[in-house]
Design an enzyme around this catalytic site. Structure first.
Site, PDB file in Angstrom:
ATOM      1  N   ASP A 133     -29.418  79.550  12.740  1.00 17.60           N
ATOM      2  CA  ASP A 133     -30.172  78.478  12.076  1.00 17.60           C
ATOM      3  C   ASP A 133     -31.605  78.920  11.885  1.00 17.60           C
ATOM      4  OD1 ASP A 133     -31.933  77.228  14.507  1.00 17.60           O
ATOM      5  OD2 ASP A 133     -29.971  77.864  15.227  1.00 17.60           O
ATOM      6  N   ASP A 161     -35.355  77.576  12.530  1.00 15.87           N
ATOM      7  CA  ASP A 161     -35.870  76.586  13.468  1.00 15.87           C
ATOM      8  C   ASP A 161     -36.637  75.468  12.762  1.00 15.87           C
ATOM      9  OD1 ASP A 161     -35.574  76.259  16.306  1.00 15.87           O
ATOM     10  OD2 ASP A 161     -37.749  76.383  16.475  1.00 15.87           O
TER      11      ASP A 161
END
Length: 260
Positions: free
Chosen positions: A200, A202
């Site tokens: 991912d 952040d």
């Protein structure tokens, strides 16, 4: 090998071994077997059912158990967030530095009887890192060859402000389990190499709702086959003799007890 979130098994026909340590039981029974003619031990750091959150993982027991079974080189895949737009989900990073932002974790074996100060300027095995980079390239998965992993306490994800602060320091990855695992490996004179899979971007790096556990697990799941293949290739490629500084980490230090 120590498996991270979503990486709960490695050896299909391995033998389970229950190991007792002075620091309690490890996260799970250790599974041992053979890969490419080499003896391998596998341990999922969160447990096979992900029952241990990052701040409750029995890190000391885990590393001690592996060493007691003869392990000297540790590969440690983990899911991480990216602190830069340069690393999209699915990027493989072989970090060369870490920053500790944890607060409550037992981070040393040597907390009584005698002070022991291990060198930790370079927290990862240089030979392990070089081998990981070369093996990933040969497998067609061009890795990012360096990076700084900041390890947070968890189990929550970062606020936007925290994420932006980490990025402003020049740190590139954020995770929850890389410390104290790396320093405990050094205190046992083990080689330790992290394989960081970006799952991912952040919270403070992009607009949106922020990071979710579902997102992290889904991205790791999409890459688990590729990561397993890389781990098998890396096990075969790791040198049989350790020609690196790691075995000498405790040279000149009087220990308060014998290592397993």
């Amino acid at each position: 090998m120590i498996g991270g979130s979503g990486f709960y098994s490695l050896l299909d026909n391995g033998a389970e071994i229950s190991v007792d340590t002075p620091f309690g039981p490890p996260s799970d029974p250790v599974v041992t077997g053979e890969v490419a003619g080499r003896r391998v031990a596998f341990l999922p750091r969160h447990g096979h059912d992900h029952r241990f959150p990052p701040h409750r993982i029995p890190y000391r027991a885990n590393l001690w158990a592996l060493r007691s079974l003869g392990v000297r080189q540790v590969l440690a895949p983990s899911a991480v967030g990216s602190l830069t737009m340069d690393y999209e989900p699915g990027t493989l990073v072989i970090p060369d530095q870490l920053v500790d932002r944890t607060r409550t974790r037992e981070q040393t074996y040597y907390d009584a009887d005698r002070a022991v100060h291990v060198p930790f300027a370079d927290p990862y095995c240089p030979v392990g890192r070089t081998t990981a980079v070369a093996t990933a390239r040969a497998a067609g998965w061009a890795p990012v060859e360096s990076g700084t992993l900041v390890v947070i306490e968890g189990p929550r994800f970062s606020t936007r402000a925290e994420s932006q602060w980490f990025a402003a320091q020049g740190w590139t990855l954020v995770g929850m389990t890389g410390y104290p695992e790396a320093v405990l490996a050094r205190e046992l004179a083990l080689c330790y190499t992290t394989l960081a899979l970006v799952t991912d971007t952040d919270a403070g790096v992009v607009e949106g709702e922020g990071v979710t556990q579902e997102e992290v697990f889904a991205e790791f799941g999409r890459n688990i086959g590729r990561l397993r293949d890389l781990v098998f290739a890396l096990i075969a490629a790791m040198p049989e003799q350790r020609d690196c500084p790691c075995p000498n980490a405790l040279d000149g230090i009087t220990l308060p007890f014998e290592l397993p």
